[in-house]
Design an enzyme around this catalytic site. Sequence first.
Site, mmCIF file in Angstrom:
data_model
loop_
_atom_site.group_PDB
_atom_site.id
_atom_site.type_symbol
_atom_site.label_atom_id
_atom_site.label_comp_id
_atom_site.label_asym_id
_atom_site.label_seq_id
_atom_site.Cartn_x
_atom_site.Cartn_y
_atom_site.Cartn_z
ATOM 1 N N HIS A 53 -45.879 -60.147 15.654
ATOM 2 C CA HIS A 53 -46.709 -59.183 16.026
ATOM 3 C C HIS A 53 -46.864 -57.794 14.769
ATOM 4 O O HIS A 53 -47.896 -57.554 14.732
ATOM 5 C CB HIS A 53 -46.468 -58.619 17.602
ATOM 6 C CG HIS A 53 -47.189 -57.468 17.979
ATOM 7 N ND1 HIS A 53 -48.492 -57.659 18.015
ATOM 8 C CD2 HIS A 53 -47.020 -56.217 18.305
ATOM 9 C CE1 HIS A 53 -49.083 -56.438 18.600
ATOM 10 N NE2 HIS A 53 -48.101 -55.797 18.818
ATOM 11 N N HIS A 77 -44.759 -49.433 15.360
ATOM 12 C CA HIS A 77 -45.261 -48.911 16.417
ATOM 13 C C HIS A 77 -44.761 -49.347 17.595
ATOM 14 O O HIS A 77 -45.037 -48.623 18.623
ATOM 15 C CB HIS A 77 -46.910 -49.212 16.383
ATOM 16 C CG HIS A 77 -47.216 -50.761 16.714
ATOM 17 N ND1 HIS A 77 -47.392 -51.891 15.900
ATOM 18 C CD2 HIS A 77 -47.534 -51.164 18.214
ATOM 19 C CE1 HIS A 77 -47.636 -52.905 16.817
ATOM 20 N NE2 HIS A 77 -47.812 -52.521 17.985
ATOM 21 N N GLU A 81 -40.497 -47.686 21.723
ATOM 22 C CA GLU A 81 -40.380 -48.157 23.296
ATOM 23 C C GLU A 81 -39.521 -49.305 23.502
ATOM 24 O O GLU A 81 -38.722 -49.262 24.372
ATOM 25 C CB GLU A 81 -41.968 -48.342 23.522
ATOM 26 C CG GLU A 81 -41.890 -48.491 25.028
ATOM 27 C CD GLU A 81 -43.291 -48.987 25.535
ATOM 28 O OE1 GLU A 81 -43.919 -49.837 24.674
ATOM 29 O OE2 GLU A 81 -43.617 -48.896 26.827
ATOM 30 N N ASP A 82 -39.389 -50.055 22.541
ATOM 31 C CA ASP A 82 -38.760 -51.418 22.691
ATOM 32 C C ASP A 82 -37.311 -51.515 22.228
ATOM 33 O O ASP A 82 -36.644 -52.475 22.510
ATOM 34 C CB ASP A 82 -39.662 -52.526 22.182
ATOM 35 C CG ASP A 82 -40.997 -52.789 22.823
ATOM 36 O OD1 ASP A 82 -41.089 -52.295 23.920
ATOM 37 O OD2 ASP A 82 -41.794 -53.417 22.137
ATOM 38 N N ASP A 144 -53.384 -53.091 17.400
ATOM 39 C CA ASP A 144 -52.417 -53.592 18.167
ATOM 40 C C ASP A 144 -53.099 -54.347 19.193
ATOM 41 O O ASP A 144 -52.658 -55.586 19.413
ATOM 42 C CB ASP A 144 -51.725 -52.421 18.858
ATOM 43 C CG ASP A 144 -50.588 -52.794 19.677
ATOM 44 O OD1 ASP A 144 -49.793 -53.987 19.484
ATOM 45 O OD2 ASP A 144 -50.429 -52.088 20.969
ATOM 46 N N ASP A 264 -83.270 -61.573 16.882
ATOM 47 C CA ASP A 264 -82.326 -61.311 15.626
ATOM 48 C C ASP A 264 -81.192 -62.280 15.678
ATOM 49 O O ASP A 264 -80.298 -62.241 14.925
ATOM 50 C CB ASP A 264 -81.887 -59.769 15.738
ATOM 51 C CG ASP A 264 -81.406 -59.498 16.886
ATOM 52 O OD1 ASP A 264 -81.407 -60.213 18.011
ATOM 53 O OD2 ASP A 264 -81.201 -58.456 16.957
HETATM 54 MN MN MN Z 1 -47.687 -53.728 19.978
#
Ligand code: MN
Length: 726
Positions: A53, A77, A81-82, A144, A264
């Site tokens: 990811h 990123h 948190e993880d 993300d 279009d």
């Molecule tokens: Mn993520």
Amino acid sequence: MKKLNVTKDLFESEVHSYITNKESLELIEKAYNCAYRVHQGQMRKSGEPYFVHLLNVAYILATLKSDPKTIAAGLLHDSVEDTGVTKEDLALLFDEEIANLVESVTKIKQLKFNDESEYLASNHRKIFIAMAKDVRVIIIKLVDRLHNMRTLEWHTPEKQKKIAGETLDVYAPIAHRLGINEIKNELEDLSFYYLKPDNYREVANLLEKKKTERDEHVQKMIGEIEELLTKNNIQYRIFGRSKHLYSIYKKMTYKHKRFEEILDLQAIRIVTKSELNCYEVLGHIHANYKPIPGRFKDYIAVPKMNMYQSLHTTIVGYEGDIYEVQIRTEEMDKVAEKGIAAHWRYKEGLNNNALNQKEIEEKLSLFRDINLMTAELDNPVEYMDMLQKDIFEANIYVMSPKGRVINLPNGATPLDFAYRIHTDVGHATVGAIVNNVLVPLNTPLKTGDVVQIRTSKQNPAPSEGWLKIVKTSHARNKIKTYFLKKEQENRAEMISKGEQIFKDELKKRNLEEKEFLDKTKLDNIYSYFSVSNYSDLMYAIGMKSLNSSAVVDKMTTKRNVLDNIANLFVSSKNKNLSKSKSGVKVAGIETMMIGISNCCLPLPGDEIVGYITKGAGVKVHRVGCPNIANSGRLIDVSWDEVILRPSYEAKIQIESKDRNFLLSDLITVVAQCQSNMVAVNSKVNNETLTAITTMTLMVKDLEHLRNVIANLRKVDSVLKIERIIN
Ligand code: MN
């Protein structure tokens, strides 16, 4: 659906295509290794290592030509948190800038909109933007989300719908406002696929069915234009362009068009060298093909709010088909696809950090100013309305420690927050912790603040001083209600206390309770003591503002003081009414001097009462004027329409936010209402920035005054108007 297997090689070749600086490459490598290490062992729902990811996110960021720090932050990123990594770790390992980017991304992720009522897409978008602070945070979040959408198949159908809905409501519009059409289109199509699978398939099939024929026609048309432009020595790139599925679906449903009617569908884009070339190309095309009226748009001269520039025209071309043609320069094309990201894509050699950062900030604040979240940026009127609304309803968004988002007006304090959580929390507040720091209760909150309220379990009670601190009417009302209730409780207590005192007095004089608590008997003395009923009387006694022995005296005396005085003035037994220049009459009295009191300045229409002065006749007061409360020297009076003065004096006090021209606006309104101003005085409290203006006006009567006040209330920034008593 795009399926791309991003490898380390692919990522690196994308990075090397525009970053060659050794330090920058080392930074990215370091972030890569760090992310790889800290996420080791974590798996995604797909069964792939979590790191996949992060690699995908970093790769997409590189295709947007992001600067090295953004790519590093993209790799990291999810680390705060993880994994066990902290912001401080990142600041030490990398730098403050990268740590801040990661922290902001993490903070946005923690936003929870549990409460359905709080989920409002436009709000959510605003919070998102407000919290991002740096446009790079928004771009990382968009990327993300893009990768999460690409891999949504691994979630349950409920989760898929929820995430896709949020993507369509919140993320795609943000990508659109930032002009990142590549990402916006893909987010929309992916959401469409999960939200309305049947419609998605329908549109996809329609497109597929006509594809061969359409492709053939477009190719023929392109050939014709190529010939035309080559003949005229213009450098160009030309290609056919397919509309994305969701935009076709929207046109079919919202504009009620059949698939065939969407003009279009067959689109051609010509990218040329200069602005001048664009108009030149347009000239040749219009000279050779019939343009459809009303479809030409010059976004070069007048760019869209998201900086999009291009010429659009719709023509009747090969085989009588309708073609939409877009003409633009290379630079404009980049901006059209990559939007805001194209404006500060990383350029080596230039002093990127200082210069770019400044440019980013300027652009971002520009975007904040023009309000990214307007419903339709192409419509200037609507845009101005929205802008207006946002200035006047400036909001902040703060969070509880659990991530609940609370929307408050600008300037709101922890107390406003506490009352919004729950009235009981508000009442019990003893302290506030904002972003882990203990702060005074009157500290103005900012968007993104995490607010924690400390409460007391013993005697939770608001303080009256809080009324000056709170900014929301919600909190103010709750505090006022509390004190009102308290007062009522006190009053009930005082009434029974008064009853007890009264009974004690009767006992002392050996009088029968039953006889003196008789309703008709009591009714006769209320006006004498200027109270209106039983509970008022007992309350006054309980409060010691009325002496119980005076009450009992009055009830036991046959002729009262008032009768005596009145008798002195009565000239005849018939009920002739005395008249005087005050406009007030006293029943049964002719010769008495009657004057208007200077304290409460009664007006025709007010309920009035006369006060018998020592030697100066009767002064007329408003009923309830505190200066004559509980006085025994009162007499009934009334207004006499025949002898009213043309005007009476009235005094008002106006509380308002201080601003330029406030006083002149107020005076203008008074004049417009046909009232003369006798005196005016204005003071500004520099601490609260409120202005207190007192005015003495000449008005006809109460109705006239009410009219003046009603109109003054409409004056901008006026908060409160009161009639005052000296
Ligand atoms: Mn993520």
